[in-house]
Design a protein around this motif. Structure first.
Motif, mmCIF file in Angstrom:
data_model
loop_
_atom_site.group_PDB
_atom_site.id
_atom_site.type_symbol
_atom_site.label_atom_id
_atom_site.label_comp_id
_atom_site.label_asym_id
_atom_site.label_seq_id
_atom_site.Cartn_x
_atom_site.Cartn_y
_atom_site.Cartn_z
ATOM 1 N N GLU A 10 0.830 -1.204 0.000
ATOM 2 C CA GLU A 10 0.000 0.000 0.000
ATOM 3 C C GLU A 10 0.867 1.258 0.000
ATOM 4 O O GLU A 10 0.555 2.235 -0.686
ATOM 5 C CB GLU A 10 -0.948 -0.010 1.207
ATOM 6 C CG GLU A 10 -2.056 -1.049 1.064
ATOM 7 C CD GLU A 10 -2.849 -1.254 2.330
ATOM 8 O OE1 GLU A 10 -4.094 -1.282 2.238
ATOM 9 O OE2 GLU A 10 -2.233 -1.399 3.418
ATOM 10 N N TRP A 11 1.964 1.230 0.760
ATOM 11 C CA TRP A 11 2.894 2.357 0.735
ATOM 12 C C TRP A 11 3.497 2.527 -0.659
ATOM 13 O O TRP A 11 3.586 3.641 -1.170
ATOM 14 C CB TRP A 11 4.004 2.187 1.773
ATOM 15 C CG TRP A 11 3.599 2.678 3.124
ATOM 16 C CD1 TRP A 11 3.348 1.922 4.229
ATOM 17 C CD2 TRP A 11 3.393 4.031 3.506
ATOM 18 N NE1 TRP A 11 2.994 2.732 5.271
ATOM 19 C CE2 TRP A 11 3.011 4.035 4.864
ATOM 20 C CE3 TRP A 11 3.481 5.252 2.841
ATOM 21 C CZ2 TRP A 11 2.722 5.214 5.569
ATOM 22 C CZ3 TRP A 11 3.201 6.423 3.537
ATOM 23 C CH2 TRP A 11 2.825 6.392 4.879
ATOM 24 N N LEU A 12 3.915 1.425 -1.275
ATOM 25 C CA LEU A 12 4.515 1.503 -2.612
ATOM 26 C C LEU A 12 3.518 2.064 -3.623
ATOM 27 O O LEU A 12 3.892 2.868 -4.487
ATOM 28 C CB LEU A 12 5.027 0.138 -3.048
ATOM 29 C CG LEU A 12 6.210 -0.401 -2.248
ATOM 30 C CD1 LEU A 12 6.560 -1.816 -2.697
ATOM 31 C CD2 LEU A 12 7.415 0.517 -2.351
ATOM 32 N N ASP A 13 2.253 1.672 -3.524
ATOM 33 C CA ASP A 13 1.221 2.212 -4.412
ATOM 34 C C ASP A 13 1.048 3.714 -4.202
ATOM 35 O O ASP A 13 0.934 4.476 -5.161
ATOM 36 C CB ASP A 13 -0.121 1.508 -4.187
ATOM 37 C CG ASP A 13 -0.154 0.089 -4.722
ATOM 38 O OD1 ASP A 13 0.737 -0.284 -5.520
ATOM 39 O OD2 ASP A 13 -1.079 -0.660 -4.324
ATOM 40 N N ALA A 14 1.031 4.141 -2.939
ATOM 41 C CA ALA A 14 0.887 5.569 -2.636
ATOM 42 C C ALA A 14 2.080 6.360 -3.162
ATOM 43 O O ALA A 14 1.919 7.428 -3.766
ATOM 44 C CB ALA A 14 0.722 5.774 -1.130
ATOM 45 N N PHE A 15 3.289 5.827 -2.939
ATOM 46 C CA PHE A 15 4.484 6.498 -3.454
ATOM 47 C C PHE A 15 4.431 6.601 -4.976
ATOM 48 O O PHE A 15 4.734 7.641 -5.554
ATOM 49 C CB PHE A 15 5.764 5.772 -3.024
ATOM 50 C CG PHE A 15 6.052 5.824 -1.553
ATOM 51 C CD1 PHE A 15 5.784 6.956 -0.797
ATOM 52 C CD2 PHE A 15 6.616 4.739 -0.910
ATOM 53 C CE1 PHE A 15 6.061 7.001 0.565
ATOM 54 C CE2 PHE A 15 6.901 4.770 0.443
ATOM 55 C CZ PHE A 15 6.618 5.900 1.183
ATOM 56 N N ALA A 16 4.048 5.517 -5.636
ATOM 57 C CA ALA A 16 3.982 5.516 -7.103
ATOM 58 C C ALA A 16 2.992 6.557 -7.608
ATOM 59 O O ALA A 16 3.266 7.262 -8.589
ATOM 60 C CB ALA A 16 3.623 4.124 -7.617
ATOM 61 N N ASP A 17 1.847 6.684 -6.943
ATOM 62 C CA ASP A 17 0.860 7.693 -7.350
ATOM 63 C C ASP A 17 1.448 9.093 -7.288
ATOM 64 O O ASP A 17 1.288 9.893 -8.215
ATOM 65 C CB ASP A 17 -0.386 7.619 -6.467
ATOM 66 C CG ASP A 17 -1.256 6.405 -6.757
ATOM 67 O OD1 ASP A 17 -1.079 5.767 -7.814
ATOM 68 O OD2 ASP A 17 -2.119 6.096 -5.903
ATOM 69 N N VAL A 18 2.128 9.403 -6.187
ATOM 70 C CA VAL A 18 2.720 10.732 -6.021
ATOM 71 C C VAL A 18 3.869 10.934 -7.007
ATOM 72 O O VAL A 18 3.960 11.977 -7.666
ATOM 73 C CB VAL A 18 3.203 10.943 -4.566
ATOM 74 C CG1 VAL A 18 4.021 12.219 -4.433
ATOM 75 C CG2 VAL A 18 2.012 10.968 -3.619
#
Length: 141
Positions: A10-18
């Motif tokens: 979930e953190w990796l997905d959030a980082f990728a979005d930003v």
């Protein structure tokens, strides 16, 4: 769900979005993420504590201006950071040598600073004076 309870994915997905919203056209999300996680892990070690993916990875993302939730920089400082980050992070997700070069380029002192201290310096001085890194001689690996 609270970010404190997010999984690594979930953190990796959030980082990728930003990152997708802030990266330059020639920059790759996987390189940025791999490099910032590595710098974050090193930061936690230098501070003598356990790695926190949200706190430590976002610190590295802030440092190189991929994280928009930080103090604004002058255009000269932003340009400097965008120029060096492309060189530093290129290929780190698939090259141990490039990842080593990235970690070697970023001094311990820089990773040990608190964000408030870092951005206080950046309000008074150009990024090229505050964020001193060693650019690797090799362009790829």
């Amino acid at each position: 769900m609270n970010p404190e309870n997010w999984s690594r994915e979930e953190w990796l997905d959030a980082f990728a979005d930003v990152i997708n919203r802030t990266k330059l056209i020639d920059e790759r999300v996987d390189d940025i993420t791999a490099g910032c996680i590595s710098l974050g892990e090193r930061r936690a070690t230098l501070l003598g504590r356990e790695f926190d993916i949200g706190e430590d990875t976002s610190y590295a993302l802030c440092l190189f201006c991929w994280w928009p939730f930080k103090s604004a920089l002058t255009s000269d400082s932003r340009h400097y950071l965008q120029e060096i980050r492309t060189l530093l992070f290129q290929g780190v997700s698939h090259s141990e040598r490039r990842l080593h070069d990235l970690n070697d380029a970023v001094p311990d002192q820089l990773l040990k600073m608190e964000l408030s201290e870092l951005f206080s310096h950046l309000r008074r001085f150009p990024a090229s004076e505050v964020i001193t890194v060693r650019i690797p001689a090799s362009g790829g690996g």
